[in-house]
Design a protein around this motif. Structure first.
Motif, PDB file in Angstrom:
ATOM      1  N   SER A 155       0.819  -1.207   0.000  1.00  0.00           N
ATOM      2  CA  SER A 155       0.000   0.000   0.000  1.00  0.00           C
ATOM      3  C   SER A 155       0.852   1.256   0.000  1.00  0.00           C
ATOM      4  O   SER A 155       0.337   2.361   0.056  1.00  0.00           O
ATOM      5  CB  SER A 155      -0.906   0.007   1.239  1.00  0.00           C
ATOM      6  N   ALA A 156       2.179   1.088  -0.036  1.00  0.00           N
ATOM      7  CA  ALA A 156       3.075   2.244   0.028  1.00  0.00           C
ATOM      8  C   ALA A 156       3.383   2.729  -1.374  1.00  0.00           C
ATOM      9  O   ALA A 156       3.883   1.986  -2.200  1.00  0.00           O
ATOM     10  CB  ALA A 156       4.369   1.865   0.743  1.00  0.00           C
ATOM     11  N   ARG A 157       3.069   3.966  -1.662  1.00  0.00           N
ATOM     12  CA  ARG A 157       3.328   4.562  -2.960  1.00  0.00           C
ATOM     13  C   ARG A 157       4.563   5.451  -2.827  1.00  0.00           C
ATOM     14  O   ARG A 157       4.540   6.449  -2.129  1.00  0.00           O
ATOM     15  CB  ARG A 157       2.114   5.372  -3.411  1.00  0.00           C
ATOM     16  N   LEU A 158       5.665   5.047  -3.472  1.00  0.00           N
ATOM     17  CA  LEU A 158       6.910   5.761  -3.337  1.00  0.00           C
ATOM     18  C   LEU A 158       7.123   6.675  -4.534  1.00  0.00           C
ATOM     19  O   LEU A 158       7.482   6.223  -5.611  1.00  0.00           O
ATOM     20  CB  LEU A 158       8.086   4.777  -3.220  1.00  0.00           C
ATOM     21  N   PRO A 185       9.492  11.132   0.080  1.00  0.00           N
ATOM     22  CA  PRO A 185       8.104  10.816   0.431  1.00  0.00           C
ATOM     23  C   PRO A 185       7.963  10.304   1.862  1.00  0.00           C
ATOM     24  O   PRO A 185       8.863   9.656   2.401  1.00  0.00           O
ATOM     25  CB  PRO A 185       7.729   9.710  -0.570  1.00  0.00           C
ATOM     26  N   ARG A 186       6.836  10.608   2.455  1.00  0.00           N
ATOM     27  CA  ARG A 186       6.555  10.196   3.827  1.00  0.00           C
ATOM     28  C   ARG A 186       6.589   8.672   3.964  1.00  0.00           C
ATOM     29  O   ARG A 186       7.050   8.145   4.983  1.00  0.00           O
ATOM     30  CB  ARG A 186       5.181  10.741   4.234  1.00  0.00           C
ATOM     31  N   ASN A 187       6.108   7.961   2.958  1.00  0.00           N
ATOM     32  CA  ASN A 187       6.078   6.501   3.037  1.00  0.00           C
ATOM     33  C   ASN A 187       7.474   5.899   3.163  1.00  0.00           C
ATOM     34  O   ASN A 187       7.655   4.835   3.757  1.00  0.00           O
ATOM     35  CB  ASN A 187       5.393   5.927   1.796  1.00  0.00           C
ATOM     36  N   ILE A 193       8.329   5.876   6.764  1.00  0.00           N
ATOM     37  CA  ILE A 193       7.539   4.861   7.474  1.00  0.00           C
ATOM     38  C   ILE A 193       8.156   3.479   7.289  1.00  0.00           C
ATOM     39  O   ILE A 193       8.287   2.694   8.237  1.00  0.00           O
ATOM     40  CB  ILE A 193       6.074   4.884   6.987  1.00  0.00           C
ATOM     41  N   LEU A 194       8.566   3.177   6.057  1.00  0.00           N
ATOM     42  CA  LEU A 194       9.211   1.891   5.803  1.00  0.00           C
ATOM     43  C   LEU A 194      10.533   1.777   6.558  1.00  0.00           C
ATOM     44  O   LEU A 194      10.865   0.717   7.096  1.00  0.00           O
ATOM     45  CB  LEU A 194       9.449   1.718   4.300  1.00  0.00           C
ATOM     46  N   SER A 211       9.781   1.063  10.137  1.00  0.00           N
ATOM     47  CA  SER A 211       9.322  -0.315  10.280  1.00  0.00           C
ATOM     48  C   SER A 211      10.504  -1.277  10.299  1.00  0.00           C
ATOM     49  O   SER A 211      10.520  -2.248  11.066  1.00  0.00           O
ATOM     50  CB  SER A 211       8.373  -0.672   9.131  1.00  0.00           C
TER      51      SER A 211
END
Length: 347
Positions: A24-27, A268-270, A273-274, A277
């Motif tokens: 669901s992560a759009r980079l 990007p914010r994603n 997040i990765l 994680s």
């Protein structure tokens, strides 16, 4: 690796055309990334054929040198971890004391990761690779000088510093192993890039697992300082290929405008997040794998302690005969009582 291999199942468009989607992560590629993708090849970088999508001779050479060096380095990295762990265990260091020995190894890796990219872009992958190999040699030589007559506090401080050198070395070398795949892959073959990354990562993990086994075997047969010198010899044997086989400009950016602040801005914010994680992922692994598992596998069962004996051969693994009674060689019990080589194989 799962995410990488999932994406590699299909051809992925170049980053400057279509954003990469993992789960669901759009980079979205950063502006700097778009510019670098569109820019011509860097001086000294490995050239790949854009018409055929295959590696040319100029691309295969640095890929082979860096990958092989990376694999041998990873093998020694896994081996020395087992050597330190088992030697400390044999000298009755507690799990907390051993954990302290590995603290700077992990912390140094975090900060090295932040600056390693700057080292590579400003001075090239060759400089980063050689720096890591030399630091690993220094770490091995210092561990070989570990004196059992030192107090526990002195030994903990000394080994912690030595392990810090190995931690910095690991991430400097890893920079080359992770970056060379991008440099030698043609822009229109991004699907090949993911497959190549998955292949190199898989080989690296297998090499580290083999290092655990080799470290356990050498620790149980040759001894601690002898094993450290053997591992240093492996690293020393790979250095000439780095010196004479790689270009000084390999991986070096044309414009040296990178900075630490750029790492935390403009992406990007994603992506962050990765990254966060992954931090928890490795923390959860090290929580049980780093010290607890090998200590449990190595300690003898409590049922083997306190039995009568005549000679050491009448006692099981991890115990020895002392005045007619089998006692734990490391002072504890409650584990599986495996040989060092067997523990290395499990790890």
């Amino acid at each position: 690796r799962f995410c990488v291999m999932s994406v590699s199942a299909t051809e992925v468009a170049p980053a400057d055309v279509t954003p990469t989607v993992i789960g669901s992560a759009r980079l979205e590629p950063a502006p700097e990334a778009r510019q670098s993708d569109a820019a011509p090849s860097q001086p000294g970088a490995a050239q790949a054929s854009s018409s055929s999508g295959r590696f040319t001779g100029g691309a295969v050479k640095p890929l082979a040198i860096i990958t092989i060096n990376y694999l041998f380095f990873t093998l020694t990295d896994g081996a020395v971890r087992v050597v330190v762990l088992f030697h400390a265990h044999s000298k009755n260091f507690s799990t907390m004391e051993v954990a302290l020995m590995f603290t700077l190894y992990e912390v140094a890796g975090v900060f090295t990761n932040l600056v390693a990219g700057l080292v590579g872009s400003n001075w090239g992958l060759k400089t980063a690779l050689l720096s890591g190999q030399c630091l690993q040699l220094l770490g091995f030589f210092s561990l070989a000088a570990w004196d059992d007559s030192w107090s526990k506090n002195t030994a903990i401080l000394y080994v912690t510093f030595s392990q810090m050198l190995c931690g910095i070395a690991k991430d400097l070398v890893k920079l080359g192993g992770k970056s060379i795949t991008k440099l030698v892959t043609p822009e229109e073959k991004q699907g090949s890039l993911y497959r190549l990354v998955a292949l190199v990562t898989g080989m690296k993990n297998s090499s580290k697992g083999l290092g655990y086994f080799i470290g356990g075997v050498l620790q149980g047969t040759a001894g601690t300082w002898q094993t450290c010198l053997i591992l240093a010899g492996i690293i020393a044997a790979t250095i000439p290929a780095s010196i004479f086989g790689l270009s000084n400009t390999l991986g070096r950016a044309k414009e040296k405008n990178n900075s630490i602040s750029a790492i935390f801005l403009g992406y990007p914010r994603n992506l962050y997040i990765l990254s966060l994680s992954r931090t928890f992922l490795f923390m959860s692994r090290d929580f049980w794998f780093e010290v607890a598992l090998p200590y449990y596998l190595r300690s003898p069962p409590c049922s083997d302690v306190g039995t009568t004996c005549a000679v050491d051969d009448s006692c099981n693994t991890g115990t020895s005969c002392d005045q007619g009674t089998c006692v734990s060689e490391e002072g504890g019990c409650g584990g599986s009582g495996m040989e060092a080589a067997t523990v290395g194989a499990f790890m």
